[in-house]
Write a protein that holds these residues in place. Structure first.
Motif, PDB file in Angstrom:
ATOM      1  N   ARG A 113       0.835  -1.198   0.000  1.00  0.00           N
ATOM      2  CA  ARG A 113       0.000   0.000   0.000  1.00  0.00           C
ATOM      3  C   ARG A 113       0.872   1.251   0.000  1.00  0.00           C
ATOM      4  O   ARG A 113       2.090   1.181   0.262  1.00  0.00           O
ATOM      5  CB  ARG A 113      -0.909   0.005   1.226  1.00  0.00           C
ATOM      6  CG  ARG A 113      -0.166   0.211   2.542  1.00  0.00           C
ATOM      7  CD  ARG A 113      -1.115   0.186   3.714  1.00  0.00           C
ATOM      8  NE  ARG A 113      -0.493   0.739   4.926  1.00  0.00           N
ATOM      9  CZ  ARG A 113      -1.126   0.947   6.067  1.00  0.00           C
ATOM     10  NH1 ARG A 113      -2.409   0.617   6.174  1.00  0.00           N
ATOM     11  NH2 ARG A 113      -0.509   1.472   7.104  1.00  0.00           N
ATOM     12  N   THR A 114       0.254   2.382  -0.291  1.00  0.00           N
ATOM     13  CA  THR A 114       0.903   3.682  -0.192  1.00  0.00           C
ATOM     14  C   THR A 114       0.143   4.521   0.826  1.00  0.00           C
ATOM     15  O   THR A 114      -1.086   4.581   0.799  1.00  0.00           O
ATOM     16  CB  THR A 114       0.903   4.403  -1.549  1.00  0.00           C
ATOM     17  OG1 THR A 114       1.690   3.647  -2.476  1.00  0.00           O
ATOM     18  CG2 THR A 114       1.481   5.808  -1.437  1.00  0.00           C
ATOM     19  N   ASN A 115       0.872   5.124   1.748  1.00  0.00           N
ATOM     20  CA  ASN A 115       0.269   6.049   2.717  1.00  0.00           C
ATOM     21  C   ASN A 115       0.919   7.411   2.533  1.00  0.00           C
ATOM     22  O   ASN A 115       2.145   7.521   2.509  1.00  0.00           O
ATOM     23  CB  ASN A 115       0.480   5.539   4.139  1.00  0.00           C
ATOM     24  CG  ASN A 115      -0.175   6.395   5.227  1.00  0.00           C
ATOM     25  OD1 ASN A 115       0.210   6.319   6.374  1.00  0.00           O
ATOM     26  ND2 ASN A 115      -1.159   7.206   4.879  1.00  0.00           N
ATOM     27  N   LEU A 116       0.097   8.419   2.346  1.00  0.00           N
ATOM     28  CA  LEU A 116       0.634   9.762   2.105  1.00  0.00           C
ATOM     29  C   LEU A 116      -0.227  10.815   2.792  1.00  0.00           C
ATOM     30  O   LEU A 116      -1.401  10.591   3.097  1.00  0.00           O
ATOM     31  CB  LEU A 116       0.707  10.039   0.605  1.00  0.00           C
ATOM     32  CG  LEU A 116      -0.607   9.989  -0.174  1.00  0.00           C
ATOM     33  CD1 LEU A 116      -1.280  11.364  -0.246  1.00  0.00           C
ATOM     34  CD2 LEU A 116      -0.376   9.459  -1.586  1.00  0.00           C
ATOM     35  N   LEU A 117       0.395  11.943   3.029  1.00  0.00           N
ATOM     36  CA  LEU A 117      -0.328  13.142   3.442  1.00  0.00           C
ATOM     37  C   LEU A 117      -0.445  14.048   2.231  1.00  0.00           C
ATOM     38  O   LEU A 117       0.561  14.325   1.563  1.00  0.00           O
ATOM     39  CB  LEU A 117       0.409  13.883   4.560  1.00  0.00           C
ATOM     40  CG  LEU A 117       0.635  13.123   5.864  1.00  0.00           C
ATOM     41  CD1 LEU A 117       1.395  13.992   6.850  1.00  0.00           C
ATOM     42  CD2 LEU A 117      -0.688  12.655   6.469  1.00  0.00           C
ATOM     43  N   GLN A 118      -1.679  14.482   1.933  1.00  0.00           N
ATOM     44  CA  GLN A 118      -1.857  15.517   0.914  1.00  0.00           C
ATOM     45  C   GLN A 118      -2.421  16.748   1.591  1.00  0.00           C
ATOM     46  O   GLN A 118      -3.419  16.681   2.312  1.00  0.00           O
ATOM     47  CB  GLN A 118      -2.748  15.075  -0.235  1.00  0.00           C
ATOM     48  CG  GLN A 118      -2.766  16.144  -1.333  1.00  0.00           C
ATOM     49  CD  GLN A 118      -3.305  15.661  -2.658  1.00  0.00           C
ATOM     50  OE1 GLN A 118      -4.433  15.955  -3.008  1.00  0.00           O
ATOM     51  NE2 GLN A 118      -2.495  14.926  -3.412  1.00  0.00           N
ATOM     52  N   ILE A 119      -1.753  17.860   1.347  1.00  0.00           N
ATOM     53  CA  ILE A 119      -2.038  19.118   2.047  1.00  0.00           C
ATOM     54  C   ILE A 119      -2.309  20.193   1.016  1.00  0.00           C
ATOM     55  O   ILE A 119      -1.558  20.333   0.052  1.00  0.00           O
ATOM     56  CB  ILE A 119      -0.819  19.501   2.926  1.00  0.00           C
ATOM     57  CG1 ILE A 119      -0.507  18.373   3.933  1.00  0.00           C
ATOM     58  CG2 ILE A 119      -1.061  20.824   3.642  1.00  0.00           C
ATOM     59  CD1 ILE A 119       0.900  18.397   4.465  1.00  0.00           C
ATOM     60  N   TRP A 120      -3.397  20.933   1.209  1.00  0.00           N
ATOM     61  CA  TRP A 120      -3.717  22.047   0.326  1.00  0.00           C
ATOM     62  C   TRP A 120      -3.602  23.353   1.106  1.00  0.00           C
ATOM     63  O   TRP A 120      -4.136  23.480   2.214  1.00  0.00           O
ATOM     64  CB  TRP A 120      -5.143  21.941  -0.215  1.00  0.00           C
ATOM     65  CG  TRP A 120      -5.417  20.783  -1.109  1.00  0.00           C
ATOM     66  CD1 TRP A 120      -4.603  19.721  -1.391  1.00  0.00           C
ATOM     67  CD2 TRP A 120      -6.629  20.550  -1.837  1.00  0.00           C
ATOM     68  NE1 TRP A 120      -5.216  18.851  -2.250  1.00  0.00           N
ATOM     69  CE2 TRP A 120      -6.464  19.327  -2.536  1.00  0.00           C
ATOM     70  CE3 TRP A 120      -7.830  21.247  -1.968  1.00  0.00           C
ATOM     71  CZ2 TRP A 120      -7.465  18.801  -3.344  1.00  0.00           C
ATOM     72  CZ3 TRP A 120      -8.823  20.722  -2.774  1.00  0.00           C
ATOM     73  CH2 TRP A 120      -8.642  19.517  -3.459  1.00  0.00           C
ATOM     74  N   VAL A 121      -2.915  24.320   0.501  1.00  0.00           N
ATOM     75  CA  VAL A 121      -2.758  25.646   1.090  1.00  0.00           C
ATOM     76  C   VAL A 121      -3.228  26.685   0.070  1.00  0.00           C
ATOM     77  O   VAL A 121      -2.818  26.641  -1.094  1.00  0.00           O
ATOM     78  CB  VAL A 121      -1.283  25.902   1.480  1.00  0.00           C
ATOM     79  CG1 VAL A 121      -1.087  27.337   1.964  1.00  0.00           C
ATOM     80  CG2 VAL A 121      -0.821  24.900   2.537  1.00  0.00           C
ATOM     81  N   PHE A 122      -4.095  27.594   0.513  1.00  0.00           N
ATOM     82  CA  PHE A 122      -4.503  28.683  -0.377  1.00  0.00           C
ATOM     83  C   PHE A 122      -3.287  29.552  -0.715  1.00  0.00           C
ATOM     84  O   PHE A 122      -2.504  29.894   0.169  1.00  0.00           O
ATOM     85  CB  PHE A 122      -5.565  29.571   0.276  1.00  0.00           C
ATOM     86  CG  PHE A 122      -6.927  28.953   0.351  1.00  0.00           C
ATOM     87  CD1 PHE A 122      -7.672  28.727  -0.798  1.00  0.00           C
ATOM     88  CD2 PHE A 122      -7.483  28.602   1.580  1.00  0.00           C
ATOM     89  CE1 PHE A 122      -8.942  28.168  -0.729  1.00  0.00           C
ATOM     90  CE2 PHE A 122      -8.749  28.038   1.656  1.00  0.00           C
ATOM     91  CZ  PHE A 122      -9.478  27.815   0.501  1.00  0.00           C
ATOM     92  N   PRO A 123      -3.117  29.928  -1.985  1.00  0.00           N
ATOM     93  CA  PRO A 123      -1.950  30.727  -2.374  1.00  0.00           C
ATOM     94  C   PRO A 123      -2.111  32.204  -2.014  1.00  0.00           C
ATOM     95  O   PRO A 123      -3.222  32.693  -1.801  1.00  0.00           O
ATOM     96  CB  PRO A 123      -1.899  30.547  -3.885  1.00  0.00           C
ATOM     97  CG  PRO A 123      -3.336  30.344  -4.286  1.00  0.00           C
ATOM     98  CD  PRO A 123      -3.964  29.580  -3.147  1.00  0.00           C
ATOM     99  N   LYS A 124      -0.980  32.876  -1.993  1.00  0.00           N
ATOM    100  CA  LYS A 124      -0.950  34.317  -1.724  1.00  0.00           C
ATOM    101  C   LYS A 124      -1.431  35.099  -2.939  1.00  0.00           C
ATOM    102  O   LYS A 124      -2.035  36.162  -2.806  1.00  0.00           O
ATOM    103  CB  LYS A 124       0.494  34.708  -1.373  1.00  0.00           C
ATOM    104  CG  LYS A 124       0.692  36.067  -0.775  1.00  0.00           C
ATOM    105  CD  LYS A 124       2.162  36.193  -0.376  1.00  0.00           C
ATOM    106  CE  LYS A 124       2.445  37.536   0.291  1.00  0.00           C
ATOM    107  NZ  LYS A 124       3.861  37.622   0.706  1.00  0.00           N
ATOM    108  N   HIS A 125      -1.164  34.548  -4.130  1.00  0.00           N
ATOM    109  CA  HIS A 125      -1.552  35.200  -5.384  1.00  0.00           C
ATOM    110  C   HIS A 125      -2.337  34.215  -6.241  1.00  0.00           C
ATOM    111  O   HIS A 125      -1.935  33.062  -6.384  1.00  0.00           O
ATOM    112  CB  HIS A 125      -0.312  35.682  -6.145  1.00  0.00           C
ATOM    113  CG  HIS A 125       0.600  36.552  -5.350  1.00  0.00           C
ATOM    114  ND1 HIS A 125       0.262  37.818  -4.947  1.00  0.00           N
ATOM    115  CD2 HIS A 125       1.841  36.309  -4.844  1.00  0.00           C
ATOM    116  CE1 HIS A 125       1.251  38.335  -4.243  1.00  0.00           C
ATOM    117  NE2 HIS A 125       2.222  37.445  -4.159  1.00  0.00           N
TER     118      HIS A 125
END
Length: 238
Positions: A113-125
């Motif tokens: 299996r693959t275990n990952l963290l996916q993180i989204w950050v709103f951009p400055k621009h």
């Protein structure tokens, strides 16, 4: 006085699709909690387990900084910018979606299996030119210290994104203490415990617990067992 929010691991959103077993710290897909939409510009923190040979088909993104941190196994990436890569434990990948990209992500292995963290950050621009970056870090550099894995600066350690954010990781031995000092006034800090047990400013946290701090200058960490942690310092205003 620190203002804090605590998200125990067992309060996260959960969706098991068979091929994908996903936990959502913040509202995502069919999981919605009006009190857990985001932490400042930190919009998504997904803890995904992808079954062997399975993955996400081609899909679009725009105006989001998307960070992927593999914890176990590999992830094959392909996107509309022509990037075809495999990311592994110790790697950090970022896509600045900007004006729009399409990508797919698959577990290329048929025996693990693959275990990952996916993180989204709103951009400055908004509407920046899409970009892709992937680096391999020396994991030993986070032993009982903070290793910077992301910043706003292209010439600094780790990957960079279009936002005044800094991410650090640490593998702490039991009994170790560390102190984190805020980089930018007004930023908050979200702590995610990947493994083990840590006391964070007096609050006991366990595996996959999350805790957010606003109005802080420094935070102390004490590992009560061997532990692995991810720190995400982000602006609180979008």
């Amino acid at each position: 006085m620190n203002n804090t929010v605590i998200h125990p691991a067992n309060t996260r959103g959960h969706a098991n699709h068979g091929w994908l077993d996903a936990h959502h710290t913040f509202s995502f897909a069919s999981y919605y909690d009006p009190n857990r939409v985001q932490f400042g510009v930190l919009r998504v923190l997904n803890d995904d387990i992808i079954a062997p040979g399975m993955g996400f088909g081609t899909h679009p993104h725009d105006n989001m900084e998307i960070i992927t941190i593999p914890l176990e196994g590999d992830l094959a990436h392909k996107d509309s910018m022509g990037n075809t890569e495999v990311i592994k434990f110790g790697d950090v990948q970022v896509m600045s979606a900007g004006t729009g990209i399409q990508h797919s992500e698959f577990n290329p292995n048929h025996d693990q299996r693959t275990n990952l963290l996916q993180i989204w950050v709103f951009p400055k621009h908004r509407n920046v030119e899409p970009r892709y970056q992937q680096i391999t870090l020396n994991v030993t550099d986070r032993h009982n210290q903070f290793q910077q894995v992301l910043s706003p600066n292209a010439d600094d350690d780790g990957v960079w994104i279009h936002q005044d954010a800094w991410f650090h990781m640490s593998n702490m031995d039991a009994g170790t203490s560390l102190e984190y000092k805020r980089k930018l006034e007004g930023n908050g800090l979200y702590v995610f415990v990947i493994k083990g047990n840590v006391t964070v400013d007096g609050q006991d946290l366990s595996q996959r617990d999350g805790m957010g701090f606003t109005n802080f200058e420094k935070i102390t960490f004490e590992a009560t067992s061997d532990a692995e942690i991810l720190l995400m310092e982000v602006p609180m205003q979008q």
